[in-house]
Design a protein around this motif. Structure first.
Motif, PDB file in Angstrom:
ATOM      1  N   PHE B   7       8.718 -39.953   5.370  1.00  0.00           N
ATOM      2  CA  PHE B   7       7.977 -38.709   5.513  1.00  0.00           C
ATOM      3  C   PHE B   7       8.112 -38.086   6.900  1.00  0.00           C
ATOM      4  O   PHE B   7       8.004 -36.885   7.057  1.00  0.00           O
ATOM      5  N   GLU B  10      11.159 -35.657   6.862  1.00  0.00           N
ATOM      6  CA  GLU B  10      11.008 -34.317   6.310  1.00  0.00           C
ATOM      7  C   GLU B  10       9.899 -33.519   7.004  1.00  0.00           C
ATOM      8  O   GLU B  10       9.618 -32.395   6.631  1.00  0.00           O
ATOM      9  N   ARG B  14       8.267 -29.641   6.494  1.00  0.00           N
ATOM     10  CA  ARG B  14       6.938 -29.490   5.885  1.00  0.00           C
ATOM     11  C   ARG B  14       5.980 -28.788   6.829  1.00  0.00           C
ATOM     12  O   ARG B  14       5.170 -27.976   6.428  1.00  0.00           O
ATOM     13  N   ARG B  70      -4.134 -41.448  -3.528  1.00  0.00           N
ATOM     14  CA  ARG B  70      -4.114 -40.660  -2.287  1.00  0.00           C
ATOM     15  C   ARG B  70      -4.935 -39.392  -2.382  1.00  0.00           C
ATOM     16  O   ARG B  70      -5.362 -38.829  -1.379  1.00  0.00           O
ATOM     17  N   PHE B  71      -5.130 -38.900  -3.609  1.00  0.00           N
ATOM     18  CA  PHE B  71      -5.797 -37.598  -3.771  1.00  0.00           C
ATOM     19  C   PHE B  71      -7.167 -37.698  -4.433  1.00  0.00           C
ATOM     20  O   PHE B  71      -7.784 -36.680  -4.725  1.00  0.00           O
ATOM     21  N   ILE B 115      -2.678 -33.332   4.003  1.00  0.00           N
ATOM     22  CA  ILE B 115      -2.308 -33.456   2.588  1.00  0.00           C
ATOM     23  C   ILE B 115      -3.067 -34.622   1.959  1.00  0.00           C
ATOM     24  O   ILE B 115      -3.715 -34.488   0.941  1.00  0.00           O
ATOM     25  N   GLU B 125      -1.326 -37.670   6.498  1.00  0.00           N
ATOM     26  CA  GLU B 125      -0.114 -36.875   6.307  1.00  0.00           C
ATOM     27  C   GLU B 125      -0.468 -35.395   6.282  1.00  0.00           C
ATOM     28  O   GLU B 125      -1.426 -35.000   5.624  1.00  0.00           O
ATOM     29  N   TYR B 126       0.307 -34.607   7.005  1.00  0.00           N
ATOM     30  CA  TYR B 126       0.051 -33.168   7.082  1.00  0.00           C
ATOM     31  C   TYR B 126       1.145 -32.377   6.389  1.00  0.00           C
ATOM     32  O   TYR B 126       2.243 -32.864   6.198  1.00  0.00           O
ATOM     33  N   TYR B 128       1.915 -28.262   4.155  1.00  0.00           N
ATOM     34  CA  TYR B 128       1.435 -26.935   3.747  1.00  0.00           C
ATOM     35  C   TYR B 128       0.566 -27.008   2.502  1.00  0.00           C
ATOM     36  O   TYR B 128       0.785 -27.812   1.605  1.00  0.00           O
TER      37      TYR B 128
END
Ligand SMILES: [Zn+2]
Lengths: 391, 134
Positions: B7, B10, B14, B70-71, B115, B125-126, B128
């Protein structure tokens, strides 16, 4: 095109699909494999190559090297034959049978075994959603919170809006699957569901609910593919694989030309029908990859059964077991179940059983040809096979 | 585990919503690509990084109830497919909105947000997300 050899399914077997707590990955694979060998009436020493199909054992079960695992515990390690895993996400099964078909067509082998297996209930709770999301683009879809259900849901919402399709039409795909599965002893869910129940289940990714989504399943399926030479020599009545086609599209939904047209399915179906020199009118029944109810509608259109947006006219009557175009007599992915690596192979087990006239209560009337559609991910891969009449 | 390096690799794209533009056919891509799927070898060496404005229109959306671990703390959340003004379609969450504000055709723009939080490592994790563009 010159046809070198014909390829036949000469035996098929599968485990029950479901939450099979008491059975391990290898036990499932061996059970299906032995059933197929026994059903074919061959000796396991006659198998010349083995293709194992599996999608997620590396992450769910911590087990890779599936070809060797199946070969070893099927008791054929000392036959020393090649044993290779084929992976194409949820299309692994169709892709593996396709390899067997090509191996026989090439003239290299006469007897090939395909064993598909998935053991998904070794993971508890929502962790399985993260693992099944690995069939998506991890970095640009799943990382941001997308799941397979979420992507199907977004296709569904836009499709329903653009073509004025009511949610009922999606629900009917699941109603049909459950009705057919009620007649299949191997199916994960054998309960019939009403339209009302299908519409009012717990939301998963709106507008899709629990009854629009295939379940988490354990299961295994296996087939034996043999050459024309072998079939004739041994006087076996096989079911011919008339054609095989596979096609590919962008991995992520956001990169595709349309979010509700599966181009890989359009192309694979066209190619498979063309190679078999058949039209959809010649297809007695289909097994399609309806992992989400919306895909059932999109696939009917992309396979060519209806114009885009018009599959709603087929799902109330025509797709029924005794309808004009029976779809998923097995119970489909929603109700028979969806053990990823086994799913596509299981379609062959159903087609073989049906074409042999041995499907009992769910027997399609006098079937001649079957169309099998197995899809990877959200449509990045489609594999289509046409099977035909008893030899 | 390869999570971290994967991650980080990328992250620039991102964080800054960097895509690529094919110097041969002028089509803009997001996520970034090294090869243009229309021009193939003609595009080699001609794929230029391009800053996207992050504005676009909702093509479709869903409200996710069943999510990966994670969400879980964000449930239920909006996921959408958004067609950016520069051309590419992008997958992302829509945040800071009422349910009746989200619809097909609505204008949105990107914001930089957390995120998710990796349970085991505690890494945040950051990237958009989108908000409704009033
Ligand atoms: Zn180009």
């Amino acid at each position: 095109m010159k046809t070198l050899n014909k390829a036949y399914i000469i035996g098929a077997g599968e485990t029950k699909y479901g939450e099979l707590w008491e059975k391990s990955l290898r036990e499932l694979a061996v059970e299906a494999g032995l059933k197929a060998v026994e059903n074919a009436g061959i000796f396991s020493k006659e198998i010349e190559v083995l293709y194992g199909s599996n999608s997620l054992a590396g992450t769910i079960n911590g087990q890779e090297n599936i070809g060797s695992l199946i070969s070893d515990f099927s008791g054929i390690a000392e036959n020393n034959i090649p044993a290779i895993r084929i992976e194409a996400s949820t299309a692994s099964g169709g892709a593996a049978v396709r390899q067997a078909y090509l191996a026989v067509k090439s003239g290299e082998y006469d007897v090939v075994m395909v064993g598909g297996v998935e053991k998904m209930t070794d993971i508890y709770g929502s962790e399985i959603i993260d693992l099944t999301s690995s069939v998506l683009d991890r970095e640009w879809e799943a990382f941001l919170g997308a799941t397979p259900a979420a992507l199907a849901a977004m296709s569904a919402r836009k499709y329903m809006k653009d073509f004025n399709v009511p949610k009922e039409a999606l629900a009917m795909v699941s109603v049909n699957d459950h009705l057919n599965a009620s007649k299949n002893s191997h199916a994960q869910y054998r309960n019939k569901i009403t339209l009302e129940q299908a519409l009012n289940a717990t939301p998963v990714a709106e507008p899709l609910n629990l009854m629009d989504c295939s379940p988490v399943s354990d299961g295994a399926a296996a087939v034996i593919v043999a050459s024309e030479k072998y079939v004739k020599k041994n006087g076996i009545e096989g079911v011919e694989i008339l054609s095989s086609a596979a096609s590919q599209d962008y991995l992520a939904v956001h990169s595709r030309k349309s979010i509700y047209r599966l181009d890989s399915t359009v192309l694979a179906a066209r190619e498979a029908l063309g190679k078999a020199k058949l039209k959809l009118d010649n297809i007695s029944f289909s097994e399609i990859h309806d992992s989400y109810s919306i895909y059932g509608l999109m696939e009917l259109e992309d396979l060519g059964f209806a114009e885009k947006g018009k599959a709603k006219d087929l799902v109330y009557d025509e797709i029924k077991l005794n309808g004009r175009i029976p779809v998923n007599p097995s119970g489909g992915l929603k109700a028979k179940g969806n053990p990823f690596g086994a799913t596509g192979v299981g379609q062959f087990v159903e087609a073989y059983t049906q074409l042999k006239g041995k499907a009992g209560e769910r027997q399609v009337k006098s079937p001649v040809n079957a169309l099998l559609h197995n899809m990877g991910g959200t449509g990045s891969t489609s594999v289509v096979h046409i099977l035909g009449g008893v030899a | 585990m390869g999570e971290l390096s994967r991650f980080w690799r990328e992250s620039e794209h991102r964080y800054r919503l960097m895509g690529t533009k094919c110097g041969n056919c002028n089509v803009t891509y997001f996520p970034p690509r090294d090869i243009c799927p229309k021009c193939h070898r003609e595009s080699i060496g001609k794929m230029k990084p391009v800053q996207l404005q992050g504005k676009g229109e909702i093509i479709s959306f869903t409200i996710v109830h069943d999510s990966p671990p994670r969400f879980i703390r964000q449930r239920p959340y909006f996921m959408a497919l958004i067609k950016l003004d520069e051309g590419p379609t992008i997958t992302g969450q829509i945040v800071d909105c009422d349910a009746d504000e989200v619809d097909i055709g609505k204008r949105v723009r990107t914001v930089f947000r957390k995120i998710a939080e990796e349970g085991k490592s505690g890494i945040i994790e950051y990237g958009y997300k989108f908000i409704i563009d009033q």
